[in-house]
Design a protein around this motif. Structure first.
Motif, PDB file in Angstrom:
ATOM      1  N   GLU A 203      17.758  66.399  13.221  1.00  0.00           N
ATOM      2  CA  GLU A 203      17.996  65.224  14.049  1.00  0.00           C
ATOM      3  C   GLU A 203      19.420  65.300  14.584  1.00  0.00           C
ATOM      4  OE1 GLU A 203      19.480  61.826  10.865  1.00  0.00           O
ATOM      5  OE2 GLU A 203      17.373  61.864  11.475  1.00  0.00           O
ATOM      6  N   ALA A 204      19.636  64.663  15.735  1.00  0.00           N
ATOM      7  CA  ALA A 204      20.946  64.688  16.395  1.00  0.00           C
ATOM      8  C   ALA A 204      21.636  63.345  16.194  1.00  0.00           C
ATOM      9  CB  ALA A 204      20.806  64.998  17.877  1.00  0.00           C
ATOM     10  N   THR A 205      22.902  63.394  15.779  1.00  0.00           N
ATOM     11  CA  THR A 205      23.685  62.172  15.556  1.00  0.00           C
ATOM     12  C   THR A 205      25.057  62.346  16.197  1.00  0.00           C
ATOM     13  OG1 THR A 205      24.540  63.013  13.439  1.00  0.00           O
ATOM     14  CG2 THR A 205      22.502  61.723  13.366  1.00  0.00           C
ATOM     15  N   GLU A 206      25.847  61.286  16.177  1.00  0.00           N
ATOM     16  CA  GLU A 206      27.234  61.307  16.678  1.00  0.00           C
ATOM     17  C   GLU A 206      27.310  61.934  18.072  1.00  0.00           C
ATOM     18  OE1 GLU A 206      29.795  63.104  13.811  1.00  0.00           O
ATOM     19  OE2 GLU A 206      28.916  62.039  12.126  1.00  0.00           O
ATOM     20  N   ILE A 207      26.568  61.357  18.986  1.00  0.00           N
ATOM     21  CA  ILE A 207      26.489  61.888  20.350  1.00  0.00           C
ATOM     22  C   ILE A 207      27.565  61.230  21.210  1.00  0.00           C
ATOM     23  CG2 ILE A 207      25.000  62.148  22.370  1.00  0.00           C
ATOM     24  CD1 ILE A 207      22.637  61.730  20.274  1.00  0.00           C
ATOM     25  N   THR A 208      28.426  62.045  21.813  1.00  0.00           N
ATOM     26  CA  THR A 208      29.480  61.546  22.694  1.00  0.00           C
ATOM     27  C   THR A 208      29.514  62.401  23.960  1.00  0.00           C
ATOM     28  OG1 THR A 208      31.166  62.958  21.663  1.00  0.00           O
ATOM     29  CG2 THR A 208      30.872  60.729  20.755  1.00  0.00           C
ATOM     30  N   SER A 209      30.047  61.804  25.021  1.00  0.00           N
ATOM     31  CA  SER A 209      30.155  62.554  26.281  1.00  0.00           C
ATOM     32  C   SER A 209      31.264  61.950  27.133  1.00  0.00           C
ATOM     33  CB  SER A 209      28.829  62.517  27.047  1.00  0.00           C
ATOM     34  OG  SER A 209      28.489  61.188  27.411  1.00  0.00           O
ATOM     35  N   ASP A 210      31.830  62.779  28.013  1.00  0.00           N
ATOM     36  CA  ASP A 210      32.807  62.304  29.005  1.00  0.00           C
ATOM     37  C   ASP A 210      32.337  62.707  30.396  1.00  0.00           C
ATOM     38  OD1 ASP A 210      33.175  65.004  28.941  1.00  0.00           O
ATOM     39  OD2 ASP A 210      35.328  64.948  28.498  1.00  0.00           O
ATOM     40  N   LEU A 211      31.053  62.542  30.642  1.00  0.00           N
ATOM     41  CA  LEU A 211      30.437  62.990  31.891  1.00  0.00           C
ATOM     42  C   LEU A 211      30.652  61.971  32.999  1.00  0.00           C
ATOM     43  CD1 LEU A 211      27.026  64.280  30.413  1.00  0.00           C
ATOM     44  CD2 LEU A 211      29.193  65.515  30.683  1.00  0.00           C
ATOM     45  N   LEU A 212      31.035  62.488  34.179  1.00  0.00           N
ATOM     46  CA  LEU A 212      31.245  61.660  35.362  1.00  0.00           C
ATOM     47  C   LEU A 212      30.614  62.335  36.569  1.00  0.00           C
ATOM     48  CD1 LEU A 212      35.005  60.749  34.807  1.00  0.00           C
ATOM     49  CD2 LEU A 212      33.043  59.201  34.554  1.00  0.00           C
ATOM     50  N   PRO A 213      30.148  61.556  37.551  1.00  0.00           N
ATOM     51  CA  PRO A 213      29.552  62.163  38.750  1.00  0.00           C
ATOM     52  C   PRO A 213      30.513  63.112  39.440  1.00  0.00           C
ATOM     53  CG  PRO A 213      29.109  59.798  38.669  1.00  0.00           C
ATOM     54  CD  PRO A 213      30.084  60.077  37.590  1.00  0.00           C
ATOM     55  N   GLY A 214      29.997  64.295  39.783  1.00  0.00           N
ATOM     56  CA  GLY A 214      30.781  65.264  40.531  1.00  0.00           C
ATOM     57  C   GLY A 214      31.782  66.042  39.727  1.00  0.00           C
ATOM     58  N   LYS A 215      31.781  65.885  38.393  1.00  0.00           N
ATOM     59  CA  LYS A 215      32.771  66.568  37.571  1.00  0.00           C
ATOM     60  C   LYS A 215      32.102  67.245  36.374  1.00  0.00           C
ATOM     61  CE  LYS A 215      36.864  63.771  38.552  1.00  0.00           C
ATOM     62  NZ  LYS A 215      37.978  63.004  37.945  1.00  0.00           N
ATOM     63  N   PRO A 216      32.688  68.339  35.917  1.00  0.00           N
ATOM     64  CA  PRO A 216      32.202  68.924  34.663  1.00  0.00           C
ATOM     65  C   PRO A 216      32.707  68.108  33.480  1.00  0.00           C
ATOM     66  CG  PRO A 216      34.035  70.203  35.489  1.00  0.00           C
ATOM     67  CD  PRO A 216      33.751  69.156  36.533  1.00  0.00           C
ATOM     68  N   GLY A 217      31.953  68.110  32.414  1.00  0.00           N
ATOM     69  CA  GLY A 217      32.348  67.368  31.226  1.00  0.00           C
ATOM     70  C   GLY A 217      31.763  67.988  29.974  1.00  0.00           C
ATOM     71  N   ILE A 218      32.016  67.337  28.864  1.00  0.00           N
ATOM     72  CA  ILE A 218      31.562  67.832  27.565  1.00  0.00           C
ATOM     73  C   ILE A 218      30.532  66.858  26.978  1.00  0.00           C
ATOM     74  CG2 ILE A 218      32.226  68.427  25.212  1.00  0.00           C
ATOM     75  CD1 ILE A 218      33.223  70.406  27.227  1.00  0.00           C
ATOM     76  N   LEU A 219      29.404  67.400  26.532  1.00  0.00           N
ATOM     77  CA  LEU A 219      28.415  66.652  25.775  1.00  0.00           C
ATOM     78  C   LEU A 219      28.457  67.177  24.348  1.00  0.00           C
ATOM     79  CD1 LEU A 219      26.029  64.673  25.516  1.00  0.00           C
ATOM     80  CD2 LEU A 219      24.514  66.535  26.241  1.00  0.00           C
ATOM     81  N   SER A 220      28.807  66.300  23.415  1.00  0.00           N
ATOM     82  CA  SER A 220      28.970  66.704  22.024  1.00  0.00           C
ATOM     83  C   SER A 220      27.942  65.988  21.156  1.00  0.00           C
ATOM     84  CB  SER A 220      30.382  66.366  21.535  1.00  0.00           C
ATOM     85  OG  SER A 220      30.522  66.620  20.160  1.00  0.00           O
ATOM     86  N   MET A 221      27.406  66.708  20.163  1.00  0.00           N
ATOM     87  CA  MET A 221      26.449  66.108  19.243  1.00  0.00           C
ATOM     88  C   MET A 221      26.508  66.841  17.914  1.00  0.00           C
ATOM     89  SD  MET A 221      23.046  67.607  21.099  1.00  0.00           S
ATOM     90  CE  MET A 221      23.818  67.311  22.706  1.00  0.00           C
ATOM     91  N   THR A 222      26.040  66.175  16.883  1.00  0.00           N
ATOM     92  CA  THR A 222      25.985  66.763  15.541  1.00  0.00           C
ATOM     93  C   THR A 222      24.528  66.917  15.137  1.00  0.00           C
ATOM     94  OG1 THR A 222      28.106  65.817  14.873  1.00  0.00           O
ATOM     95  CG2 THR A 222      26.601  66.475  13.121  1.00  0.00           C
ATOM     96  N   PHE A 223      24.139  68.124  14.738  1.00  0.00           N
ATOM     97  CA  PHE A 223      22.785  68.383  14.263  1.00  0.00           C
ATOM     98  C   PHE A 223      22.775  68.392  12.739  1.00  0.00           C
ATOM     99  CE2 PHE A 223      22.697  70.423  18.485  1.00  0.00           C
ATOM    100  CZ  PHE A 223      21.578  69.787  19.015  1.00  0.00           C
TER     101      PHE A 223
END
Length: 348
Positions: A203-223
């Motif tokens: 299962e995936a927990t602690e999901i965070t992101s800094d995603l914005l339109p038109g920009k690259p970002g990081i999607l982080s999660m803990t398995f």
């Protein structure tokens, strides 16, 4: 009349053998009964094939029913007198052997408290003579996805009838014979066992992101491995769809023991016209099980939040707010300096 009864009897036997396993009601009153046989069918239920299954697996459970009925003895009742009765007694003796035959066997399965769903209604196994095994009866089952590994009991209910007693009457010389039969109804329960195999689960927990339109970002999660087996050489992989994309959609996780947690970070590109909201991202984990076989986990749905570009800008993205902010800051600096100059003058 005797011929009619014989015909009815023969037709009923044919119906039994063809699957229409209906037994006539016991309406006979026995007069001359030369023998009593002791015994009955003895049913044995087992599983054909492997009893081991995976979590969240839907498959056919093959059930075999075998009749191991035995005759335990004979007892002479009425002594035949004359040639006709002697002939009838011999016919009855042969018919008494049918006491071990199970007629109209119907099987059904119940799961009780086991984490298994039974999809198939009761099935007919037909008529089983002693020593006969029916063709495997397929029952569709589904192992629940949250089923803990272990051994579970399923109950197989059998219903059938058997010939408890038989009496013959008539004229044996011209084959005008009446067969009078007494049937016993049986309802019995047998247990079979299945095994839910140990395996890794995630299962995936602690999901965070800094995603914005038109920009690259990081999607982080803990398995987290919530299963019972170590996942070796595990790799997480994302399945993305518009407006999200990536050239780096895999992350190596290594060996994950039961209960362990491993963080994964993915570089995500967001289309400029993406609407700020949470997008569903599919994640799966490929790993090797305890036998070295490559397995792929169930799909894990992860929310990827795309923020609002204006929220990031805040005061710096709004020229009016930025101007007002600068004026306030300049005023504070001015009053601070004036106050400091006033303090310096009073000291001289």
């Amino acid at each position: 009349m005797s011929r009619l009864i014989v015909m009815v009897f023969l037709i009923s036997i044919l119906l039994v053998q063809s699957g229409a396993e209906n037994i006539l009601p016991n309406i006979w009153t026995f007069t001359d009964d030369y023998f009593t046989a002791y015994g009955s069918p003895e049913m044995v239920v087992s599983i054909a094939g492997s009893p081991e299954y995976d979590k969240d697996e839907t498959t056919d459970l093959l059930v075999r029913v075998m009749n191991q009925g035995k005759i335990t003895g004979f007892e002479s009742e009425d002594k035949p007198i004359g040639a006709n009765e002697i002939a009838l007694s011999k016919i009855e003796q042969q018919q008494e052997y049918a006491i071990t035959t199970a007629v109209g066997v119907v099987a059904s399965i119940s799961a009780g408290d086991s984490p298994v769903d039974i999809k198939t209604p009761p099935q007919s196994a037909g008529t089983l003579v002693s020593g006969q095994v029916c063709q495997p009866l397929p029952f569709e089952i589904k192992i629940r996805d949250n089923a803990p590994a272990g051994k579970y009991t399923l109950e197989v209910n059998l219903t059938y009838q058997f010939q408890e007693d038989v009496q013959v009457d008539g004229n044996a010389s011209n084959n005008r014979i009446d067969y009078n039969m007494l049937y016993q109804h049986v309802n019995e329960t047998h247990e079979i066992y299945i095994i839910v195999k140990e395996q890794a689960d995630f299962e995936a927990t602690e999901i965070t992101s800094d995603l914005l339109p038109g920009k690259p970002g990081i999607l982080s999660m803990t398995f987290q491995n919530t299963g019972e087996e170590t996942a070796s050489m595990a790799t997480a992989r994302l399945r993305l769809s518009n407006p999200l994309s990536s050239t780096d959609y895999t992350a190596f996780l290594g060996d994950i023991q039961p209960g362990d947690q491993v963080q994964a970070r993915f570089n995500i590109d967001v289309d400029p016209d993406a609407i700020p909201k949470a997008y569903s991202v599919k994640a799966e984990i490929e790993y090797e099980d305890a036998k070295g076989q490559t397995r792929i986990s169930d799909i894990i749905y992860v929310p990827a939040q795309v923020g609002d570009q204006e929220e990031e800008k805040g005061i710096f993205g709004n020229p009016y707010l930025l101007g007002a902010g600068l004026i306030v800051i300049a005023a504070l600096i001015f009053f601070y300096l004036k106050r400091r100059e006033g303090g310096d003058g009073s000291e001289h």
